[in-house]
Structures are given as structure tokens and as C-alpha cells.
Scaffold this active site. Structure first.
Site, mmCIF file in Angstrom:
data_model
loop_
_atom_site.group_PDB
_atom_site.id
_atom_site.type_symbol
_atom_site.label_atom_id
_atom_site.label_comp_id
_atom_site.label_asym_id
_atom_site.label_seq_id
_atom_site.Cartn_x
_atom_site.Cartn_y
_atom_site.Cartn_z
ATOM 1 N N LYS A 14 0.826 -1.215 0.000
ATOM 2 C CA LYS A 14 0.000 0.000 0.000
ATOM 3 C C LYS A 14 0.862 1.268 0.000
ATOM 4 C CE LYS A 14 -2.130 -1.024 3.895
ATOM 5 N NZ LYS A 14 -1.437 -2.269 4.286
ATOM 6 N N ARG A 89 -9.122 0.734 9.465
ATOM 7 C CA ARG A 89 -8.690 -0.621 9.807
ATOM 8 C C ARG A 89 -9.705 -1.336 10.694
ATOM 9 N NH1 ARG A 89 -2.790 0.307 9.242
ATOM 10 N NH2 ARG A 89 -1.666 -1.628 9.522
ATOM 11 N N ARG A 128 11.720 -6.491 4.637
ATOM 12 C CA ARG A 128 11.647 -5.051 4.898
ATOM 13 C C ARG A 128 12.261 -4.737 6.267
ATOM 14 N NH1 ARG A 128 5.792 -2.204 4.643
ATOM 15 N NH2 ARG A 128 5.588 -2.882 6.781
ATOM 16 N N ARG A 134 12.096 -0.777 11.317
ATOM 17 C CA ARG A 134 10.792 -0.870 11.980
ATOM 18 C C ARG A 134 10.771 -2.058 12.930
ATOM 19 N NH1 ARG A 134 5.613 0.025 8.109
ATOM 20 N NH2 ARG A 134 4.682 -1.087 9.862
ATOM 21 N N ARG A 146 0.273 -9.257 13.705
ATOM 22 C CA ARG A 146 -0.346 -8.205 12.878
ATOM 23 C C ARG A 146 -1.274 -8.827 11.838
ATOM 24 N NH1 ARG A 146 4.819 -5.554 10.774
ATOM 25 N NH2 ARG A 146 3.517 -4.099 9.624
HETATM 26 P P1 AMP Z 1 1.211 0.370 8.960
HETATM 27 O O1 AMP Z 1 2.388 1.221 8.675
HETATM 28 O O2 AMP Z 1 -0.031 0.810 8.256
HETATM 29 O O3 AMP Z 1 1.500 -1.092 8.793
HETATM 30 O O4 AMP Z 1 0.900 0.574 10.524
HETATM 31 C C1 AMP Z 1 1.842 0.238 11.529
HETATM 32 C C2 AMP Z 1 1.134 0.127 12.865
HETATM 33 O O5 AMP Z 1 0.558 1.391 13.201
HETATM 34 C C3 AMP Z 1 -0.018 -0.863 12.922
HETATM 35 O O6 AMP Z 1 0.406 -2.188 13.164
HETATM 36 C C4 AMP Z 1 -0.823 -0.301 14.082
HETATM 37 O O7 AMP Z 1 -0.217 -0.598 15.331
HETATM 38 C C5 AMP Z 1 -0.696 1.206 13.862
HETATM 39 N N1 AMP Z 1 -1.763 1.701 12.977
HETATM 40 C C6 AMP Z 1 -1.608 2.231 11.726
HETATM 41 N N2 AMP Z 1 -2.788 2.587 11.205
HETATM 42 C C7 AMP Z 1 -3.724 2.267 12.140
HETATM 43 C C8 AMP Z 1 -5.133 2.365 12.189
HETATM 44 N N3 AMP Z 1 -5.845 2.855 11.167
HETATM 45 N N4 AMP Z 1 -5.758 1.940 13.317
HETATM 46 C C9 AMP Z 1 -5.061 1.462 14.357
HETATM 47 N N5 AMP Z 1 -3.738 1.308 14.381
HETATM 48 C C10 AMP Z 1 -3.058 1.710 13.273
#
Ligand code: AMP
Length: 190
Positions: A14, A89, A128, A134, A146
Site C-alpha cells: 500500500k 482498519r 523489509r 521498523r 499483525r
Molecule cells: P502500517 O504502517 O499501516 O502497517 O501501521 C503500523 C502500525 O501502526 C499498525 O500495526 C498499528 O499498530 C498502527 N496503525 C496504523 N494505522 C492504524 C489504524 N488505522 N488503526 C489502528 N492502528 C493503526
């Protein structure tokens, strides 16, 4: 106004695809994960608090995530549209996004889902994690957590948009360029 929800599990591509397409369509890229990571880098109170959820592969609670997204969204009153990446989400976030957009006289144009199987996702995320720094990509247990959270809490959001006739699924496995091409055609057709 084009408001696109780019959907899919962690590691589906994404962020990569959003970055490749936003300029071309003059859209604003809103990634809640990026906003949380920026807060962590800047050591804000929000960042310190969100990190405890993120490092365990859990979602940050809805109320704070929704307020943060709304705050970012209002910073772009003249935008031609948005790519929402990593938001919504949960069903509560999807309902909140509808409300935010409806209040502004617009709505979600489409949800585009990048579909990738779990074993490919684990391989991608571990790769990654070797370079991204990260914490949530570095450990296979956190990655699997996750993915489990995705299946339980996020996958149902797809049905929310399917019920509105707005879901478009795309095969997320292939070269980055070929997937960008497919996304480009799809976005042009919206
Ligand atoms: P991402 O970079 O989108 O994979 O997000 C990394 C982490 O940020 C996720 O595993 C969640 O802990 C938190 N996070 C990101 N977006 C959301 C969301 N919309 N709702 C809740 N937690 C989020």
C-alpha cells in the site's frame, strides 16, 4: 474528488504504490502508520503512547486514531482527493471516515484491495525489517500477530465497502511496475 481507500494486509504494498501514484493524480497520501511513526521520531506524547501498541502488533485504539486522521485530513482543504493508506482498519474507523467525508459533502470513491497471501506477506515483511528499522517488521511473532489482527479486525472492513458496491480487488503479487499499471488504470476509471 477522488477518495481512494487503498486496502490490504501489512506488506501488501500500500505504501509503495501510494507513493508511486499520488503525484500523478494530485492526491494527498494519508497513511496513519506514517503519521504514528512521525510522532515516534519526534518523541511526542502520542508517539510514545502509540508505540506500545505498534511494537506488539496491536491496533492503536480507534478514538485516538480517528481524531488524528481527521486532524491530518483537515490540513488539506484544497486537495483534489486522497489516498487513505492503512485507514480505516476497523468498522468504527470506516463509519467515522464516511462521516468525516459526508460532512464535507463527499465520500469514499472506492476501496482498492491489494490481495496477497500470508506466507508471501511474512517473507516481504521480514525482508523489509532487515533494512527499515521498523521494530514491528523485525520479529516474525509480531508480524504474525499483525496478520491475525488484520484477519480479525480489518478484513471485515472489506464487506462494509462491498455492501456499498465500492470494493475492487487487485492481485498484489507481481512486479511493482505491473501492479502500479493496474492501479493506474483502475484509478483512471473511477
Ligand atoms: P502500517 O504502517 O499501516 O502497517 O501501521 C503500523 C502500525 O501502526 C499498525 O500495526 C498499528 O499498530 C498502527 N496503525 C496504523 N494505522 C492504524 C489504524 N488505522 N488503526 C489502528 N492502528 C493503526
Amino acid at each position: 474528488m477522488k477518495n481512494i481507500v487503498l486496502f490490504g494486509p501489512p506488506g501488501a504494498g500500500k505504501g509503495t504504490q501510494s507513493a508511486l501514484l499520488v503525484d500523478e493524480f494530485a492526491l494527498v497520501h494519508l497513511s496513519t502508520g506514517d503519521i504514528f511513526r512521525r510522532n515516534i521520531r519526534e518523541a511526542t506524547e502520542l508517539g510514545r503512547w502509540a508505540k506500545s501498541f505498534m511494537d506488539q502488533g496491536q491496533l492503536v485504539p480507534d478514538d485516538v486514531t480517528i481524531a488524528m486522521l481527521k486532524d491530518e485530513w483537515t490540513k488539506h482543504p484544497d486537495a483534489a482527493g486522497f489516498i487513505f493508506d492503512g485507514f480505516p482498519r476497523t468498522s468504527a474507523q470506516a463509519a467515522a471516515l464516511d462521516e468525516i467525508l459526508a460532512d464535507a459533502g463527499t465520500g469514499v470513491t472506492a476501496m482498492i484491495g491489494l490481495e496477497v497471501d500470508d506466507e508471501e506477506l511474512v517473507t516481504r515483511l521480514l525482508a523489509r525489517g532487515a533494512t527499515s528499522g521498523r521494530a514491528d517488521d523485525a520479529n516474525e511473532d509480531v508480524i504474525r500477530q499483525r496478520l491475525a489482527v488484520y484477519t480479525r479486525e480489518t478484513a471485515p472492513v472489506q464487506s462494509y465497502y462491498e455492501a456499498q458496491g465500492k470494493y475492487r480487488g487487485l492481485n498484489g503479487v507481481g512486479s511493482i511496475e505491473s501492479i502500479t499499471d493496474e492501479l493506474r488504470s483502475l484509478i483512471q476509471s473511477l
